[in-house]
Motif scaffolding. Structure first.
Motif, PDB file in Angstrom:
ATOM      1  N   ILE A   1       0.862  -1.176   0.000  1.00 39.15           N
ATOM      2  CA  ILE A   1       0.000   0.000   0.000  1.00 39.15           C
ATOM      3  C   ILE A   1       0.900   1.227   0.000  1.00 39.15           C
ATOM      4  N   GLU A   2       0.628   2.139  -0.906  1.00 38.77           N
ATOM      5  CA  GLU A   2       1.490   3.303  -1.119  1.00 38.77           C
ATOM      6  C   GLU A   2       0.737   4.576  -0.742  1.00 38.77           C
ATOM      7  N   ALA A   3       1.217   5.289   0.270  1.00 38.96           N
ATOM      8  CA  ALA A   3       0.590   6.545   0.705  1.00 38.96           C
ATOM      9  C   ALA A   3       1.481   7.191   1.752  1.00 38.96           C
ATOM     10  N   VAL A   4       1.339   8.480   1.936  1.00 43.74           N
ATOM     11  CA  VAL A   4       2.050   9.148   3.017  1.00 43.74           C
ATOM     12  C   VAL A   4       1.459   8.687   4.347  1.00 43.74           C
ATOM     13  N   ILE A   5       2.322   8.162   5.229  1.00 40.21           N
ATOM     14  CA  ILE A   5       1.859   7.652   6.523  1.00 40.21           C
ATOM     15  C   ILE A   5       2.657   8.277   7.666  1.00 40.21           C
ATOM     16  N   THR A   6       3.358   9.364   7.369  1.00 38.69           N
ATOM     17  CA  THR A   6       4.141  10.039   8.397  1.00 38.69           C
ATOM     18  C   THR A   6       3.385  11.258   8.917  1.00 38.69           C
ATOM     19  N   GLY A   7       3.886  11.830  10.017  1.00 31.04           N
ATOM     20  CA  GLY A   7       3.235  13.006  10.595  1.00 31.04           C
ATOM     21  C   GLY A   7       1.825  12.692  11.040  1.00 31.04           C
ATOM     22  N   SER A   8       0.875  13.552  10.697  1.00 31.19           N
ATOM     23  CA  SER A   8      -0.513  13.351  11.114  1.00 31.19           C
ATOM     24  C   SER A   8      -1.136  12.122  10.469  1.00 31.19           C
ATOM     25  N   MET A   9      -0.564  11.640   9.352  1.00 30.14           N
ATOM     26  CA  MET A   9      -1.089  10.453   8.684  1.00 30.14           C
ATOM     27  C   MET A   9      -0.795   9.167   9.456  1.00 30.14           C
ATOM     28  N   ALA A  10       0.122   9.223  10.430  1.00 28.02           N
ATOM     29  CA  ALA A  10       0.434   8.031  11.232  1.00 28.02           C
ATOM     30  C   ALA A  10      -0.778   7.534  11.997  1.00 28.02           C
ATOM     31  N   GLN A  11      -1.723   8.431  12.233  1.00 31.09           N
ATOM     32  CA  GLN A  11      -2.959   8.062  12.933  1.00 31.09           C
ATOM     33  C   GLN A  11      -3.701   6.928  12.214  1.00 31.09           C
ATOM     34  N   TYR A  12      -3.556   6.846  10.889  1.00 32.81           N
ATOM     35  CA  TYR A  12      -4.347   5.892  10.100  1.00 32.81           C
ATOM     36  C   TYR A  12      -3.654   4.546   9.907  1.00 32.81           C
ATOM     37  N   ILE A  13      -2.446   4.421  10.421  1.00 32.07           N
ATOM     38  CA  ILE A  13      -1.718   3.160  10.245  1.00 32.07           C
ATOM     39  C   ILE A  13      -2.481   1.967  10.831  1.00 32.07           C
ATOM     40  N   PRO A  14      -2.979   2.033  12.080  1.00 27.96           N
ATOM     41  CA  PRO A  14      -3.710   0.874  12.617  1.00 27.96           C
ATOM     42  C   PRO A  14      -4.916   0.476  11.766  1.00 27.96           C
ATOM     43  N   ALA A  15      -5.635   1.459  11.226  1.00 30.11           N
ATOM     44  CA  ALA A  15      -6.803   1.142  10.400  1.00 30.11           C
ATOM     45  C   ALA A  15      -6.379   0.449   9.111  1.00 30.11           C
ATOM     46  N   LEU A  16      -5.324   0.943   8.463  1.00 32.05           N
ATOM     47  CA  LEU A  16      -4.847   0.299   7.232  1.00 32.05           C
ATOM     48  C   LEU A  16      -4.315  -1.098   7.512  1.00 32.05           C
ATOM     49  N   GLU A  17      -3.664  -1.270   8.657  1.00 33.97           N
ATOM     50  CA  GLU A  17      -3.187  -2.606   9.023  1.00 33.97           C
ATOM     51  C   GLU A  17      -4.358  -3.541   9.278  1.00 33.97           C
ATOM     52  N   TYR A  18      -5.429  -3.026   9.843  1.00 39.46           N
ATOM     53  CA  TYR A  18      -6.623  -3.850  10.070  1.00 39.46           C
ATOM     54  C   TYR A  18      -7.238  -4.275   8.734  1.00 39.46           C
ATOM     55  N   TYR A  19      -7.423  -3.327   7.829  1.00 37.20           N
ATOM     56  CA  TYR A  19      -8.076  -3.639   6.561  1.00 37.20           C
ATOM     57  C   TYR A  19      -7.188  -4.467   5.626  1.00 37.20           C
ATOM     58  N   SER A  20      -5.885  -4.502   5.908  1.00 33.64           N
ATOM     59  CA  SER A  20      -4.988  -5.351   5.115  1.00 33.64           C
ATOM     60  C   SER A  20      -4.543  -6.586   5.887  1.00 33.64           C
ATOM     61  N   ASP A  21      -5.067  -6.746   7.096  1.00 35.24           N
ATOM     62  CA  ASP A  21      -4.693  -7.861   7.971  1.00 35.24           C
ATOM     63  C   ASP A  21      -3.182  -7.915   8.192  1.00 35.24           C
ATOM     64  N   GLU A  22      -2.554  -6.734   8.149  1.00 37.01           N
ATOM     65  CA  GLU A  22      -1.110  -6.575   8.370  1.00 37.01           C
ATOM     66  C   GLU A  22      -0.269  -7.398   7.380  1.00 37.01           C
ATOM     67  N   LYS A  23      -0.838  -7.685   6.212  1.00 37.23           N
ATOM     68  CA  LYS A  23      -0.113  -8.492   5.220  1.00 37.23           C
ATOM     69  C   LYS A  23       0.523  -7.648   4.122  1.00 37.23           C
ATOM     70  N   LEU A  24       0.118  -6.390   4.026  1.00 33.76           N
ATOM     71  CA  LEU A  24       0.658  -5.526   2.985  1.00 33.76           C
ATOM     72  C   LEU A  24       1.532  -4.445   3.609  1.00 33.76           C
ATOM     73  N   PRO A  25       2.791  -4.341   3.200  1.00 33.04           N
ATOM     74  CA  PRO A  25       3.652  -3.267   3.719  1.00 33.04           C
ATOM     75  C   PRO A  25       3.049  -1.903   3.397  1.00 33.04           C
TER      76      PRO A  25
END
Length: 611
Positions: free
Chosen positions: A294-318
């Motif tokens: 998954i390709e997107a800015v995940i730094t700074g304020s975007m770090a908030q969304y990391i747990p949600a993206l990990e949930y929707y990808s089941d932590e299988k996609l970097p």
């Protein structure tokens, strides 16, 4: 790896190995070209000397350059600030300070930016061979173009790239059909119709998609939200081979009719079986089984969304955060894209602009001592190759388009070097703070505090979807307010979500309040516990979809969905009114936070707070 990719990597090595020389040449070139501008004549009297530049040209914020930009927007000549014709104005997102800024742009900027973007695939190819093969489901958007009073186009940085001849040439090349989104859907200025068509196109190509992406992590969560609400419609479109009638844009209908050339009930059934499951954990991997990352800015304020993206990808996609860029300038790239999100570092490319840095100390403690509009002594800045490992800095940029020693407002930390070029961790925007009585809370401190508090939600199968904050001075004493949108795993229907909010455990949310407070700094806790000048922190839980409405609000105000980042501190009265209209529950800290011994603090601030 083909020859083109190898050459791109060699160019990165060349630039970073000679970072000091490249930077010196960039500044020489800028001064040579722009020395006769009104702005530089004011401070340098026509000199092209670099030392004179550093001694005489002030460090500024947008407030200082805005009158020049406004004069050009009204029809005066570009020579006020640059020798190049200003071809358009680039509009910032406007979410950090409440309203967009206009940044001057010249034709050569586009060439630099296209060079910058061209480096991403060669870098990724080192870690994911064949990354440029297969389909890319990357969500692009353009904002409806407006003009200045003199007719200069006003666009976002992303819209400029998407509407450029470079992008159009690629889109019209039959051999270059890697992206799932049709060009006509990308250029549709109706965001809702564009997004619907791009998701539908991604579903049609689900077995060919190898990479998922958007400019920011928040956009991908918006995609998932739209998919949750409309998957039945998508399945019906695919099953019948007919686009839903709610899509009225003629270009969208034309391009999608090609993709929906014939009914495909088998594909529709596959998607229906996946989307109708009770839990959407891992939904991204299930819908796009060949995706590599998954390709997107995940730094700074975007770090908030990391747990949600990990949930929707089941932590299988970097989660890959490739670039660091802004409306002012494109800055740097991540040379280790598959690293852990917490280790993301951007290597600044020395040919993109001339970079200087305001030192903020070895632990960032000087951050609060250099105000957003404070004068910064000219001799305080350090050059790109002079920054020190582990130290914090505020980024300052000089560009060919007419920004001189401009404070970008980003706080960075040096965490390494690639050859001679420093690698920075993005920390926060310096102007996003809460303050009521001498205490100052920046974005990074707020994020860290909320990261601790939201762990208390996990045993309850609850996820913090998004948040923002506000320093409420209307109460006596004033207090911090956090707006939280809470998601419940296994429940996607709005009615179920609302029922779950009503059943929230009061004690749990109260403990979240106190957990946030106990992670905030020593000054804040003095205000809370010593003289009671700051009241108990409050969490207001808003109904599902509130932060989507907040995004729509800012887009209506001029922001672009490509650039949109949820503001972590609300300054707009309209946005505050919207949030308050959706509050479903409110919770306060039940007690004072625990006192703590300070590490390194500004003694003057402590004295002022106590006295």
């Amino acid at each position: 790896m083909d020859g083109k990719n190898k050459e791109a990597l060699k160019e990165i090595e060349r630039l970073t190995a000679r970072a000091d020389e490249v930077q010196e040449n960039i500044l020489k070139e800028i001064l040579t070209q722009n020395s006769a501008t009104e702005y530089l004549i004011k401070y340098m009297k026509g000199s092209k000397n670099m030392l004179e530049f550093k001694q005489s040209v002030p460090v500024i914020t947008y407030k200082a350059i805005r009158p020049y930009i406004q004069r050009i927007a009204n029809g005066e000549d570009s020579s006020l600030i640059t020798s190049h014709p200003i071809t358009e104005m680039i509009m910032s997102s406007g979410t950090s300070e409440g309203k967009p800024k206009l940044m001057p742009s010249i034709e050569e900027d586009l060439d630099r930016n296209m060079f910058f973007v061209s480096l991403i695939t060669p870098i990724m190819n080192q870690y994911v061979p064949g990354v440029d093969e297969g389909k890319h489901m990357y969500f692009f958007f353009v904002k409806k173009e407006i003009s200045t009073p003199c007719g200069l186009p006003v666009r976002t940085a992303s819209s400029r790239l998407l509407q450029s001849k470079h992008f159009k040439r690629q889109a019209q090349d039959p051999s270059n059909d890697n992206n799932t989104s049709p060009f006509q859907a990308i250029l549709c200025s109706d965001i809702s119709q564009s997004l619907y068509c791009q998701i539908l196109a991604g579903l049609i190509h689900r077995h060919q998609v190898q990479r998922l992406g958007a400019a920011f992590a928040s956009i991908l969560l918006q995609v998932i939200s739209v998919l949750e609400r409309n998957w039945v419609r998508f399945c019906n479109d695919i099953r019948t081979g007919q686009l839903d009638l709610m899509i009225t844009d003629l270009e969208c209908r034309s391009c999608m009719s090609t993709l929906l050339s014939s009914p495909d009930p088998c594909l529709a059934n596959e998607i229906e079986n996946i989307c109708s499951r009770a839990s959407w954990k891992g939904i991204l991997c299930q819908l796009w089984p060949r995706a590599n990352f998954i390709e997107a800015v995940i730094t700074g304020s975007m770090a908030q969304y990391i747990p949600a993206l990990e949930y929707y990808s089941d932590e299988k996609l970097p989660l890959v955060s490739n670039i660091y860029a802004s409306s002012e300038c494109f800055f740097g790239v991540n040379l280790k894209p598959l690293c852990d999100p917490s280790d993301v570092a951007y290597t600044l490319l020395p040919n993109m602009g001339y970079f200087e840095f305001i030192p903020l100390g070895e632990d960032g403690t000087m951050l609060m001592n250099v105000g957003e509009e404070d004068d910064v002594p000219n001799d305080k800045l350090v050059d790109l190759v002079q920054v020190r490992l582990g130290c914090y800095y505020e980024l300052v940029v000089t560009t060919f388009a007419g920004l001189y020693r401009y404070r970008v407002g980003d706080v960075l930390q040096v965490i390494g070097f690639h050859n001679c070029a420093p690698q920075f961790r993005y920390i926060c925007r310096r102007n996003v703070i809460l303050s009521l009585d001498g205490e100052k809370t920046n974005e990074e401190d707020l994020q860290k505090s909320i990261n601790v508090a939201k762990k208390l939600l996990e045993p309850y199968n609850v996820l913090l979807g998004d948040y923002t904050s506000y320093a409420d001075a209307s109460t006596m004493p004033g207090h911090y307010v956090l707006y939280w949108e809470i998601l419940f795993h296994g429940s996607s229907k709005a009615d179920d979500q609302l029922a779950n909010i009503a059943a929230l455990d009061e004690k749990m949310l109260q403990e979240c309040c106190i957990a946030v407070e106990e992670e905030l700094d020593y000054i804040y806790r003095i205000c809370r516990t010593h003289n009671k000048s700051v009241g108990p922190l409050e969490i207001r839980v808003v109904e599902p979809g509130t932060f989507e409405e907040l995004m729509d609000f800012f887009i209506d105000q001029g922001a672009s969905i490509n650039q949109y980042k949820t503001p972590r501190c609300i300054k707009s009265e309209g946005a505050l009114k919207l949030l308050n209209s959706h509050v479903k529950a409110s919770f306060f800290s039940p007690r004072d936070p625990k006192a703590a011994t300070p590490t390194i603090v500004d003694s003057t601030n402590v004295y002022n707070v106590i006295m």
